[in-house]
Design a protein around this motif. Sequence first.
Motif, short mmCIF file in Angstrom:
data_model
loop_
_atom_site.label_atom_id
_atom_site.label_comp_id
_atom_site.label_asym_id
_atom_site.label_seq_id
_atom_site.Cartn_x
_atom_site.Cartn_y
_atom_site.Cartn_z
N LYS A 184 0.83 -1.21 0.00
CA LYS A 184 0.00 0.00 0.00
C LYS A 184 0.86 1.27 0.00
O LYS A 184 0.40 2.32 -0.42
CB LYS A 184 -0.96 -0.02 1.17
CG LYS A 184 -1.98 -1.15 0.99
CD LYS A 184 -3.06 -1.17 2.05
CE LYS A 184 -4.17 -2.15 1.68
NZ LYS A 184 -3.74 -3.57 1.72
N GLY A 234 -8.44 -3.90 -5.66
CA GLY A 234 -7.76 -2.71 -6.16
C GLY A 234 -6.51 -3.08 -6.93
O GLY A 234 -6.30 -2.64 -8.07
N ASP A 235 -5.67 -3.90 -6.32
CA ASP A 235 -4.38 -4.23 -6.92
C ASP A 235 -4.57 -4.95 -8.26
O ASP A 235 -3.96 -4.60 -9.27
CB ASP A 235 -3.62 -5.13 -5.93
CG ASP A 235 -2.12 -5.05 -6.12
OD1 ASP A 235 -1.68 -4.26 -6.98
OD2 ASP A 235 -1.40 -5.77 -5.40
N HIS A 249 0.11 -13.50 2.76
CA HIS A 249 -0.67 -12.97 1.62
C HIS A 249 -0.01 -13.37 0.30
O HIS A 249 -0.66 -13.84 -0.63
CB HIS A 249 -0.77 -11.44 1.70
CG HIS A 249 -1.40 -10.91 2.96
ND1 HIS A 249 -0.71 -10.82 4.14
CD2 HIS A 249 -2.65 -10.47 3.22
CE1 HIS A 249 -1.52 -10.33 5.07
NE2 HIS A 249 -2.70 -10.13 4.54
N THR A 265 -5.75 -11.04 -3.40
CA THR A 265 -6.78 -10.02 -3.61
C THR A 265 -7.72 -9.87 -2.42
O THR A 265 -8.14 -10.87 -1.83
CB THR A 265 -7.60 -10.38 -4.87
OG1 THR A 265 -6.71 -10.43 -5.98
CG2 THR A 265 -8.67 -9.34 -5.14
N GLY A 266 -8.04 -8.63 -2.09
CA GLY A 266 -9.01 -8.33 -1.05
C GLY A 266 -10.10 -7.44 -1.61
O GLY A 266 -11.19 -7.86 -1.93
N ASN A 267 -9.75 -6.16 -1.77
CA ASN A 267 -10.72 -5.18 -2.24
C ASN A 267 -10.70 -5.01 -3.75
O ASN A 267 -11.32 -4.11 -4.28
CB ASN A 267 -10.41 -3.84 -1.56
CG ASN A 267 -11.67 -3.13 -1.13
OD1 ASN A 267 -12.77 -3.60 -1.39
ND2 ASN A 267 -11.51 -1.99 -0.51
N ALA A 270 3.37 -8.06 1.10
CA ALA A 270 3.82 -7.63 2.44
C ALA A 270 5.17 -8.25 2.74
O ALA A 270 5.50 -9.35 2.27
CB ALA A 270 2.81 -8.04 3.51
N MET A 280 -6.89 -9.62 3.40
CA MET A 280 -7.75 -10.23 2.38
C MET A 280 -9.04 -10.75 3.01
O MET A 280 -9.83 -11.40 2.32
CB MET A 280 -7.01 -11.37 1.69
CG MET A 280 -5.72 -10.90 1.03
SD MET A 280 -4.62 -12.25 0.62
CE MET A 280 -5.55 -13.03 -0.70
C1 PLP Z 1 -4.35 -4.60 0.99
C2 PLP Z 1 -3.58 -5.87 0.85
C3 PLP Z 1 -3.95 -6.89 -0.07
C4 PLP Z 1 -5.20 -6.80 -0.93
O1 PLP Z 1 -5.12 -5.80 -1.91
P1 PLP Z 1 -6.47 -5.27 -2.62
O2 PLP Z 1 -6.04 -4.13 -3.45
O3 PLP Z 1 -7.39 -4.87 -1.49
O4 PLP Z 1 -7.02 -6.41 -3.42
C5 PLP Z 1 -3.15 -8.01 -0.16
N1 PLP Z 1 -2.06 -8.16 0.62
C6 PLP Z 1 -1.68 -7.22 1.51
C7 PLP Z 1 -0.48 -7.46 2.34
C8 PLP Z 1 -2.41 -6.04 1.65
O5 PLP Z 1 -2.02 -5.11 2.55
#
Ligand code: PLP
Length: 465
Positions: free
Chosen positions: A112, A262-263, A390, A258-260, A413, A312
């Motif tokens: 981030k 965005g990436d 992650h 992937t979580g949100n 991370a 995530m």
């Molecule tokens: C925020 C985050 C993600 C997920 O990224 P998104 O853009 O929300 O899909 C994955 N790994 C780590 C370590 C993050 O901080």
Amino acid sequence: MRYVSTRGVAPALDFREVTLAGLANDGGLYLPEVWPTLTRDAIAGLAGLSYVETAVRVMQPFVGEALSEDELRSLCAQAYGRFSHDAVTPLVQLDGQHWLLELFHGPTLAFKDVALQLLGLLFEKFLTGADRPLTVVGATSGDTGSAAIDALAGREHVEIFMLHPKGRVSDVQRRQMTTVLAPNVHNIAIEGSFDDAQALVKAMFNANAAGTAPFGHLRLSAVNSINWARLMAQVVYYFYAAVRLGAPDRAVAFSVPTGNFGDVFAGYVAARMGLPVARLIVATNVNDILHRALSSGDYSAKHVVATPTPSMDIQVSSNFERLLFDMGGREGAAMREQMAGFEASKAMRLTNAQREGAAALFSSTRVDLDDMALAMRWACERAGQVIDPHTAIGLSAARDADLDAPVVTLATAHPAKFRDAVERATGVRPTLPPRIGNLFEREERYETLPATLAEVAAYIANTAT
Ligand SMILES: *Cc1c(COP(=O)(O)O)cnc(C)c1O
């Protein structure tokens, strides 16, 4: 460059306005009106360029008239000068087909930083001469808070209030936030869960919009990944990595924890701009709404299960709306209706156009705890790389995929951020890198508040300048 909302009602904005606004005022998310493209020659011309120079070439079309090329270059040099690796986002080869793209060399050890370091500087630049400072309010379960605080600490014309659930973030994560003593940084430990903290932030934005909160004198903003400028900054490293592996002559695949959304959406933007992307693998943990949506069209939220990959542990991926809008023919009214249905029932079906459009580029994999641990062990024993949980979700999905192309897993991370989980899987306890310094000796500062709208809103209204 103009930006339009996925819900078709909010006014079109330019880059400066879209950066400061975050969310569109019709509840939608902003996207460029048209996708800019880089020619094959322009992509070939990125070979050998520094990260900063690549960033200027990739981002300039999105920035348009809002910044001159020299201004953009100077902001990028400042943002990425704070990374501890000369390559900013270095590639590490694992075997004949797999690479890691290390995105964690920024000040707070998570990917981030790549976007937020630039966003902090963009805020400062665009607010010069503004009549009121920007008051950023957010909630964090860990990574976003520390990256946002580091990016905004000491910046002019902006201050930040970050809520975290008291006692429910790791010591490293809390100290990364609370030992930042810049006067424009305010940490609030909420007596409640992350969901409580997030609900408070939403309630504050709603109360502010309705004029019922004591914020009349404040200009509120958010720094979560709905902000277009954050996504834009992430497009850069897809180009940077692919060109190093042979693009535009060779297509490269990416696997993204992937979580949100965005990436991985930034990877989609790179493809729309002309980068030959063989495939985008959406890697989820057991919170698998995106895997269900992409594999069977079922986008329905379930309860969030806590895992060793907290960033995530998400059930509603806000940025997914951007993809659905683009795949569905960019019809704001249809999007508004689809999202209203989802908001009412927490479930919706993707249309055929959305499913088929997404399937052309995306695939998805759900990775459980055993496979996550196996991937950490494989990386450690076979490739000599200690990776965080992650990243391990991404690598497990990458190794499962049946592709001819080189596959780059985004390492999101630093393993030292999740030392216990890494040690459990591999027997190796990663050490915190020197740039974190004396984190455990520094003074901490934060306010503890109950999880009530009245108390938190009053604190912010009275403390903000
Ligand atoms: C925020 C985050 C993600 C997920 O990224 P998104 O853009 O929300 O899909 C994955 N790994 C780590 C370590 C993050 O901080």
